[in-house]
Design an enzyme around this catalytic site. Structure first.
Site, short mmCIF file in Angstrom:
data_model
loop_
_atom_site.label_atom_id
_atom_site.label_comp_id
_atom_site.label_asym_id
_atom_site.label_seq_id
_atom_site.Cartn_x
_atom_site.Cartn_y
_atom_site.Cartn_z
N ASP A 195 -10.45 8.93 3.77
CA ASP A 195 -10.40 7.65 3.07
C ASP A 195 -11.73 6.91 3.23
O ASP A 195 -12.42 7.03 4.26
CB ASP A 195 -9.26 6.81 3.63
CG ASP A 195 -8.92 5.63 2.74
OD1 ASP A 195 -9.34 5.64 1.57
OD2 ASP A 195 -8.23 4.71 3.21
N GLU A 246 -1.23 6.07 -4.34
CA GLU A 246 -1.41 5.77 -2.91
C GLU A 246 -0.32 4.81 -2.48
O GLU A 246 -0.14 3.75 -3.08
CB GLU A 246 -2.78 5.16 -2.65
CG GLU A 246 -3.01 4.83 -1.18
CD GLU A 246 -4.37 4.21 -0.91
OE1 GLU A 246 -4.62 3.85 0.27
OE2 GLU A 246 -5.18 4.07 -1.86
N GLU A 275 -12.15 4.96 -5.73
CA GLU A 275 -11.33 3.75 -5.56
C GLU A 275 -12.02 2.56 -6.21
O GLU A 275 -13.24 2.54 -6.37
CB GLU A 275 -11.11 3.46 -4.08
CG GLU A 275 -10.33 4.52 -3.33
CD GLU A 275 -10.15 4.17 -1.87
OE1 GLU A 275 -8.99 4.09 -1.43
OE2 GLU A 275 -11.17 3.98 -1.17
N GLU A 286 -3.87 10.27 4.33
CA GLU A 286 -5.22 9.71 4.28
C GLU A 286 -5.67 9.38 5.70
O GLU A 286 -4.99 8.65 6.42
CB GLU A 286 -5.26 8.47 3.39
CG GLU A 286 -4.97 8.77 1.93
CD GLU A 286 -5.38 7.65 1.00
OE1 GLU A 286 -6.00 6.67 1.49
OE2 GLU A 286 -5.10 7.76 -0.21
#
Length: 575
Positions: free
Chosen positions: A470, A349, A527, A440
């Site tokens: 996201d 990312e 994440e 995203e």
């Protein structure tokens, strides 16, 4: 003939009387009066006046001769202009002043008086000759011009600059403060359009009248539909009472020949001392008025110093961001994403940083909000996409298996930008494959997007660009509408990952998100993985990809390159 010779040239005796007659005749032709005072006599009486003296003052020569000319001042003996006259008489020099004099009937006239000494004996002033000019009309014209410059022509109130001057002249007693209020007539342009400008002007004038009825210490019309007023308030109770009286005075509807019109006003105010900075209270009231105008209900707003500091900070930050865009001061760090089964790095990312010339690297929380408010985010993100794409193309050219690069894209970029055209240009410029890029998107887009926005997403997917939702599960997601979006990836928010062992509800939600991803053929990335236990639990739940501090902090570009050479299943800890 030289000036020296001419001065000494004698006047023929035959012409002496003729020249005197010519001089008298010339004096009669000019509109100004000439007077002569004898400085040898006590109190310097007038000994001669021209005929125009009577026309200007109303006094005959007989009434004037023998008197000191100060009698024309009446009782007005404290004029500042008398100082230069006294200095000239004491030093035997000339002087010109404009002063107030009074005619025989008592009316005022403005006298432009020029005094010149005359002497037949060197070193001794024997006489003073005065030239009197009635400049009353010119003075009135000048005064009117000054008034016109400081007054609003429609309401006859002081204008903005004069209001500020009037405020600075207010004498504040001890323990008393000044309440400064700014008032805006809401939607005056609609009144002008509906009822005509005459109705709008009438409302402006009636508003001025209502404000005047409160007897403020200063009042002005400072803009087309804005007024300002200042009141001395000795106590907080007096402040509240004054504000209540003001809002009550403005509340009744206005009656015009064509309609009864209800007016809403925005109102901002502040209370304080005049202080060392001129106009500060007015500026503060203006800031509060701006906030009141932004409020749909036009609620009165008091100046908030903290809000003002925040506003100044936003202004400075905006200017610095504009310069940063021009100087290309934005860089990207890359947080790697891993295959949880094999330990291989599969992508990253791209996280923006501002390389501030004074404060160094700044995270997105420092500036993204202001960038979105000002629209600068579009320029920042477009330049960023180009930068990330160029790096991705260069790195992947050396890798057996290319990495996927995710870039955050704001809703403003989607609505105002041309993402499809941008990607086409970037592909041509850098040689990147569109499939190496993923945008995203915020979860709110699932419920807020129009058909035109969804069409943009579909075109991007046709080009091969990935689309990720996201922080899924934290915002406004709608399971009923998610199938409308051609997404390729779902990212589980870090808050779900962190609470897997303590929250049964979040475990269930993560399992549901993983199942949803499979149903939509979308990759699911977790994440915020920080422990081996979290990684193992996610694997058991079917989540195959993740990122977090267990593997790596966000890395500068050169460190990411080095990481791609690291064997799989090697834990990388940075920071």
């Amino acid at each position: 003939m030289s000036a020296k010779f001419a001065a000494k040239a004698p006047i023929p005796a035959i012409l002496e009387g003729t020249l005197a007659d010519i001089a008298i005749a010339s004096i009669r032709l000019i509109p100004d009066a000439i007077v002569v005072a004898d400085m040898r006599e006590r109190d310097a009486p007038l000994i001669w006046v021209s005929e125009q003296f009577s026309a200007i003052t109303g006094y005959t020569a007989a009434e004037a001769i023998g008197k000191n000319c100060r009698y024309l001042q009446g009782s007005d003996r404290l004029q500042s202009e008398l100082g230069p006259i006294r200095e000239a008489l004491a030093s035997g020099t000339s002087a010109t002043v404009t002063m107030r004099n009074y005619r025989k009937d008592g009316t005022l006239f403005w006298n432009e008086l020029t005094l010149t000494p005359y002497s037949r004996t060197e070193g001794v002033v024997e006489y003073y000759v005065g030239l009197m000019r009635d400049v009353t009309a010119a003075k009135r014209s000048l005064d009117q011009a000054v008034d016109d410059a400081r007054l609003d022509r429609l309401t006859n109130l002081p204008n903005r600059y004069s209001f500020l001057e009037d405020v600075e002249k207010i004498d504040l007693p001890d323990n008393s403060r000044l309440l400064v209020v700014k008032i805006d007539i809401a939607e005056l342009h609609n009144i002008n359009s509906t009822y005509g400008y005459a109705a709008g002007d009438e409302i402006i004038c009636k508003t001025a009248s209502r404000l005047s009825s409160l007897s403020p210490d200063a009042l002005g019309r400072i803009g087309n539909n804005e007024f300002a007023a200042a009141f001395r308030v000795p106590t907080a109770a007096a402040e509240e009472k004054t504000l209540a009286q003001l809002t009550a005075a403005l509340r009744p509807p206005f009656t015009t020949p064509d309609a009864i019109i209800n007016i809403r006003y925005a109102l901002g105010y502040t209370v304080g001392d005049l202080g060392p900075v001129p106009g500060m209270l007015s500026q503060q009231a203006g800031q509060a008025l701006h906030e009141s105008k932004d409020d749909p209900h036009r609620a009165p707003r008091r100046f908030d110093e903290a809000a003002e500091r925040a506003s100044r900070h936003r202004s400075r930050l905006t200017a610095e961001l504009q310069q940063a865009v021009r100087d290309e001061n934005f860089v990207y760090h890359y947080q790697p994403q891993f295959d949880l089964l094999t330990g291989k790095i599969i992508g990253c990312e791209a996280l923006i940083r501002w390389d501030h010339p004074v404060f160094g690297l700044q995270g997105p929380d420092t500036f993204i909000g202001v960038a979105e408010e000002t629209g600068l985010i579009v320029d920042i993100e477009r330049a960023g996409i180009r930068k990330v794409a160029a790096f991705a193309a260069e790195l992947n050219a050396s890798l057996a298996e290319p990495l996927h690069f995710s870039v955050n894209v704001s809703p403003l970029e989607i609505v105002r930008g041309d993402l499809v055209g941008l990607i086409e240009d970037v592909v041509a410029e850098t040689g990147i494959k569109p499939a190496w890029l993923t945008f995203e998107l915020t979860e709110s887009l699932l419920t807020d997007s129009s058909e035109s926005v969804i069409a943009i997403f579909r075109r991007l997917r046709e080009l091969g660009v990935g689309l990720a939702i996201d922080d899924f599960g934290t915002g406004y997601s709608s399971l009923r509408s998610i199938d409308r979006f051609p997404i390729s990836e779902i990212k589980i928010d870090r808050s779900f990952t962190q609470d897997l062992r303590t929250s049964q509800t979040k475990r269930i939600l993560v399992e549901a998100i993983v199942a949803l991803g499979k149903a939509l053929s979308a990759r699911v990335v977790a994440e915020g993985i920080e422990t081996v236990e979290q990684k193992e639990e996610l694997k058991e739940m079917g989540c195959l990809f993740g990122q977090g501090y267990l593997f790596s902090h966000p890395l500068p570009a050169e460190e990411l390159v080095a990481l791609t050479r690291t064997p799989p299943n090697t834990v990388v800890r940075n920071g």
